[in-house]
Design a protein around this motif. Structure first.
Motif, PDB file in Angstrom:
ATOM      1  N   ARG A 116     -48.766 -12.538  49.143  1.00  4.14           N
ATOM      2  CA  ARG A 116     -50.092 -12.927  48.666  1.00  4.14           C
ATOM      3  C   ARG A 116     -50.182 -14.459  48.744  1.00  4.14           C
ATOM      4  NH1 ARG A 116     -50.191  -8.908  43.442  1.00  4.14           N
ATOM      5  NH2 ARG A 116     -48.170  -9.922  43.130  1.00  4.14           N
ATOM      6  N   TYR A 117     -51.144 -14.908  49.508  1.00  3.92           N
ATOM      7  CA  TYR A 117     -51.193 -16.303  49.978  1.00  3.92           C
ATOM      8  C   TYR A 117     -52.487 -16.958  49.500  1.00  3.92           C
ATOM      9  CZ  TYR A 117     -52.331 -19.646  53.823  1.00  3.92           C
ATOM     10  OH  TYR A 117     -52.724 -20.714  54.580  1.00  3.92           O
ATOM     11  N   LEU A 118     -52.367 -18.061  48.762  1.00  4.34           N
ATOM     12  CA  LEU A 118     -53.529 -18.812  48.280  1.00  4.34           C
ATOM     13  C   LEU A 118     -53.792 -19.973  49.221  1.00  4.34           C
ATOM     14  CD1 LEU A 118     -55.707 -19.353  46.140  1.00  4.34           C
ATOM     15  CD2 LEU A 118     -53.970 -20.631  44.839  1.00  4.34           C
ATOM     16  N   MET A 119     -54.968 -19.997  49.814  1.00  5.70           N
ATOM     17  CA  MET A 119     -55.271 -20.964  50.865  1.00  5.70           C
ATOM     18  C   MET A 119     -55.804 -22.271  50.282  1.00  5.70           C
ATOM     19  SD  MET A 119     -57.088 -18.344  53.571  1.00  5.70           S
ATOM     20  CE  MET A 119     -56.811 -19.397  54.994  1.00  5.70           C
ATOM     21  N   GLY A 120     -55.267 -23.388  50.794  1.00 12.64           N
ATOM     22  CA  GLY A 120     -55.804 -24.694  50.473  1.00 12.64           C
ATOM     23  C   GLY A 120     -55.366 -25.285  49.145  1.00 12.64           C
ATOM     24  N   VAL A 121     -54.263 -24.816  48.578  1.00 14.94           N
ATOM     25  CA  VAL A 121     -53.777 -25.308  47.277  1.00 14.94           C
ATOM     26  C   VAL A 121     -52.345 -25.790  47.452  1.00 14.94           C
ATOM     27  CG1 VAL A 121     -53.178 -24.564  44.941  1.00 14.94           C
ATOM     28  CG2 VAL A 121     -55.327 -23.799  45.971  1.00 14.94           C
ATOM     29  N   GLY A 122     -51.932 -26.922  46.902  1.00 17.76           N
ATOM     30  CA  GLY A 122     -52.768 -27.844  46.234  1.00 17.76           C
ATOM     31  C   GLY A 122     -51.889 -28.818  45.475  1.00 17.76           C
ATOM     32  N   LYS A 123     -52.384 -29.305  44.370  1.00 17.85           N
ATOM     33  CA  LYS A 123     -51.652 -30.202  43.484  1.00 17.85           C
ATOM     34  C   LYS A 123     -50.526 -29.432  42.794  1.00 17.85           C
ATOM     35  CE  LYS A 123     -55.680 -33.123  42.639  1.00 17.85           C
ATOM     36  NZ  LYS A 123     -56.625 -33.638  41.619  1.00 17.85           N
ATOM     37  N   PRO A 124     -49.453 -30.143  42.391  1.00 18.61           N
ATOM     38  CA  PRO A 124     -48.316 -29.437  41.792  1.00 18.61           C
ATOM     39  C   PRO A 124     -48.673 -28.534  40.620  1.00 18.61           C
ATOM     40  CG  PRO A 124     -47.664 -31.655  42.362  1.00 18.61           C
ATOM     41  CD  PRO A 124     -49.136 -31.582  42.625  1.00 18.61           C
ATOM     42  N   ASP A 125     -49.560 -28.973  39.724  1.00 18.03           N
ATOM     43  CA  ASP A 125     -49.910 -28.112  38.595  1.00 18.03           C
ATOM     44  C   ASP A 125     -50.751 -26.923  39.046  1.00 18.03           C
ATOM     45  OD1 ASP A 125     -51.871 -30.035  39.153  1.00 18.03           O
ATOM     46  OD2 ASP A 125     -52.690 -29.962  37.133  1.00 18.03           O
ATOM     47  N   ASP A 126     -51.521 -27.076  40.132  1.00 19.86           N
ATOM     48  CA  ASP A 126     -52.230 -25.926  40.706  1.00 19.86           C
ATOM     49  C   ASP A 126     -51.218 -24.902  41.238  1.00 19.86           C
ATOM     50  OD1 ASP A 126     -54.706 -27.102  40.237  1.00 19.86           O
ATOM     51  OD2 ASP A 126     -54.870 -27.933  42.257  1.00 19.86           O
ATOM     52  N   ILE A 127     -50.176 -25.398  41.895  1.00 24.42           N
ATOM     53  CA  ILE A 127     -49.177 -24.513  42.497  1.00 24.42           C
ATOM     54  C   ILE A 127     -48.432 -23.734  41.420  1.00 24.42           C
ATOM     55  CG2 ILE A 127     -46.996 -24.503  43.770  1.00 24.42           C
ATOM     56  CD1 ILE A 127     -48.089 -26.824  45.431  1.00 24.42           C
ATOM     57  N   VAL A 128     -47.985 -24.424  40.378  1.00 30.02           N
ATOM     58  CA  VAL A 128     -47.244 -23.745  39.306  1.00 30.02           C
ATOM     59  C   VAL A 128     -48.127 -22.698  38.637  1.00 30.02           C
ATOM     60  CG1 VAL A 128     -46.118 -24.076  37.069  1.00 30.02           C
ATOM     61  CG2 VAL A 128     -45.671 -25.678  38.930  1.00 30.02           C
ATOM     62  N   GLY A 129     -49.378 -23.044  38.375  1.00 29.42           N
ATOM     63  CA  GLY A 129     -50.291 -22.081  37.759  1.00 29.42           C
ATOM     64  C   GLY A 129     -50.574 -20.895  38.654  1.00 29.42           C
ATOM     65  N   ALA A 130     -50.635 -21.129  39.973  1.00 32.38           N
ATOM     66  CA  ALA A 130     -50.892 -20.033  40.913  1.00 32.38           C
ATOM     67  C   ALA A 130     -49.697 -19.088  40.994  1.00 32.38           C
ATOM     68  CB  ALA A 130     -51.227 -20.593  42.290  1.00 32.38           C
ATOM     69  N   VAL A 131     -48.486 -19.655  41.072  1.00 32.46           N
ATOM     70  CA  VAL A 131     -47.285 -18.818  41.115  1.00 32.46           C
ATOM     71  C   VAL A 131     -47.175 -17.982  39.842  1.00 32.46           C
ATOM     72  CG1 VAL A 131     -44.762 -18.892  41.107  1.00 32.46           C
ATOM     73  CG2 VAL A 131     -46.039 -20.321  42.710  1.00 32.46           C
ATOM     74  N   LYS A 132     -47.500 -18.574  38.717  1.00 30.16           N
ATOM     75  CA  LYS A 132     -47.472 -17.845  37.440  1.00 30.16           C
ATOM     76  C   LYS A 132     -48.381 -16.620  37.490  1.00 30.16           C
ATOM     77  CE  LYS A 132     -48.440 -18.546  32.499  1.00 30.16           C
ATOM     78  NZ  LYS A 132     -48.862 -19.540  31.470  1.00 30.16           N
ATOM     79  N   ARG A 133     -49.445 -16.702  38.293  1.00 30.42           N
ATOM     80  CA  ARG A 133     -50.423 -15.630  38.365  1.00 30.42           C
ATOM     81  C   ARG A 133     -50.198 -14.689  39.549  1.00 30.42           C
ATOM     82  NH1 ARG A 133     -52.261 -19.929  35.718  1.00 30.42           N
ATOM     83  NH2 ARG A 133     -53.771 -19.612  34.014  1.00 30.42           N
ATOM     84  N   GLY A 134     -49.045 -14.812  40.213  1.00 28.32           N
ATOM     85  CA  GLY A 134     -48.687 -13.825  41.228  1.00 28.32           C
ATOM     86  C   GLY A 134     -48.820 -14.248  42.661  1.00 28.32           C
ATOM     87  N   ILE A 135     -48.995 -15.552  42.921  1.00 28.72           N
ATOM     88  CA  ILE A 135     -49.132 -16.047  44.290  1.00 28.72           C
ATOM     89  C   ILE A 135     -47.756 -16.329  44.879  1.00 28.72           C
ATOM     90  CG2 ILE A 135     -49.995 -17.947  45.694  1.00 28.72           C
ATOM     91  CD1 ILE A 135     -52.156 -15.985  44.785  1.00 28.72           C
ATOM     92  N   ASP A 136     -47.550 -15.947  46.142  1.00 28.58           N
ATOM     93  CA  ASP A 136     -46.271 -16.138  46.835  1.00 28.58           C
ATOM     94  C   ASP A 136     -46.268 -17.343  47.770  1.00 28.58           C
ATOM     95  OD1 ASP A 136     -45.069 -13.574  45.912  1.00 28.58           O
ATOM     96  OD2 ASP A 136     -46.679 -12.703  47.117  1.00 28.58           O
ATOM     97  N   MET A 137     -47.400 -17.637  48.373  1.00 31.94           N
ATOM     98  CA  MET A 137     -47.482 -18.663  49.425  1.00 31.94           C
ATOM     99  C   MET A 137     -48.701 -19.540  49.204  1.00 31.94           C
ATOM    100  SD  MET A 137     -46.937 -16.112  52.687  1.00 31.94           S
ATOM    101  CE  MET A 137     -47.371 -17.396  53.861  1.00 31.94           C
ATOM    102  N   MET A 138     -48.601 -20.804  49.615  1.00 26.22           N
ATOM    103  CA  MET A 138     -49.727 -21.734  49.556  1.00 26.22           C
ATOM    104  C   MET A 138     -49.653 -22.691  50.739  1.00 26.22           C
ATOM    105  SD  MET A 138     -49.261 -22.180  45.559  1.00 26.22           S
ATOM    106  CE  MET A 138     -47.740 -21.313  45.867  1.00 26.22           C
ATOM    107  N   ASP A 139     -50.745 -23.366  51.030  1.00 22.69           N
ATOM    108  CA  ASP A 139     -50.714 -24.435  52.034  1.00 22.69           C
ATOM    109  C   ASP A 139     -51.669 -25.522  51.585  1.00 22.69           C
ATOM    110  OD1 ASP A 139     -53.258 -24.643  54.249  1.00 22.69           O
ATOM    111  OD2 ASP A 139     -53.256 -22.940  52.875  1.00 22.69           O
TER     112      ASP A 139
END
Length: 286
Positions: free
Chosen positions: A154-177
């Motif tokens: 599960r990949y979140l597109m266009g993110v982001g700042k470190p606190d965005d990344i940590v919050g996204a992973v906490k919510r089940g995201i595996d990949m970001m760019d």
């Protein structure tokens, strides 16, 4: 991994014409027209040799009214099917579908159902980090990842700042760019455990200490804040090179620390430490 051109459909809205078939862009240089469709996007990404290909989609910038979001999402789902058909059978390569639907839970669910029915190797959450703010993004991520198959990335597109990344992973995201590590590096911005540091500031001019004494990247091992400040203010190319090197190193360490914390069942402790370090702020001025 390559994107399909869908972001440009949004960001170049003033230079394109959108139809069911695809998008026609008008060059800002010479006015020439360039057509992009789901089929052409798949062809371009194949020619680029992409390992992970994104299906062609369209999303409006937020905020947008519900009717516009709904129409856009359903167009993207039709394009997702065309992308899947055009991608074909390519062993060793993956095609990701892109969930759309703005911040609307029911539209996100409809999109996820359509994508799952088509069948993809992974699933992206698109249409976020496009102006809605962190609180709204996290609100959407509280439900959107759970609507997608658990046995696929599960990949979140266009993110982001470190606190965005940590919050996204906490919510089940595996990949970001995101382009942020390199874009920040080119403009004198460094990301550290203690937050963002602006090397343009005069406070660094005579500071012999490294950017981050705990970092093992070449910029921190071999150069002082004073040197980084000097080359940044002088416009030297090495400034952007070193800060980009540092930022990429920091981001990779951040991702590695999260993977280790998840494997150890200690993500909550990691998150608390992450926010405490950032709250402490940059090191004191000499």
């Amino acid at each position: 991994l390559t994107d399909s051109g869908g972001f440009q459909v949004m960001s170049l809205a003033g230079l394109r014409k959108l139809t069911e078939d695809g998008v026609t862009f008008k060059s800002h240089i010479d006015g020439s027209k360039h057509a992009l469709s789901p089929e052409r996007s798949m062809e371009i990404q194949r020619l680029l040799g992409s390992d992970i290909v994104m299906c062609f989609d369209e999303c409006p910038a937020l905020p947008a009214d519900r009717k516009r979001i709904e129409e856009s999402m359903r167009l993207s789902m039709r394009w997702a099917q065309r992308s899947r058909d055009a991608f074909g059978d390519r062993p060793g390569h993956m095609l990701f579908g892109i969930q759309q639907g703005g911040l609307e839970q029911d539209l996100r669910a409809e999109s996820a159902e359509a994508l799952t029915a088509i069948g993809f190797d992974g699933y992206a959450i698109g249409g976020l980090a496009v102006g809605e703010g962190q609180e709204a993004m996290f609100g959407c991520l509280d439900f959107a990842p759970d609507q997608l198959p658990e046995d696929r990335p599960r990949y979140l597109m266009g993110v982001g700042k470190p606190d965005d990344i940590v919050g996204a992973v906490k919510r089940g995201i595996d990949m970001m760019d995101c382009v942020l590590p390199s874009r920040s590096g080119r403009t004198g911005q460094a990301w550290t455990r203690r937050g963002q540091v602006n090397l343009k500031n005069a406070r660094h001019a005579d500071d012999p200490r490294p950017l981050d004494e705990d970092c093992t990247c070449p910029a921190c091992r071999n150069y002082s804040r004073a040197y980084l400040h000097h080359v940044q203010r002088a416009g030297e190319m090495i400034a952007g090179m070193l800060l980009t090197w540092h930022n990429l190193h920091y981001y990779q360490e951040l991702m590695g620390e999260m993977r280790d914390a998840i494997a150890a069942g200690a993500f909550d402790a990691f998150e608390a430490r992450f926010h405490a370090d950032r709250a402490a702020g940059d090191i004191d001025r000499l």
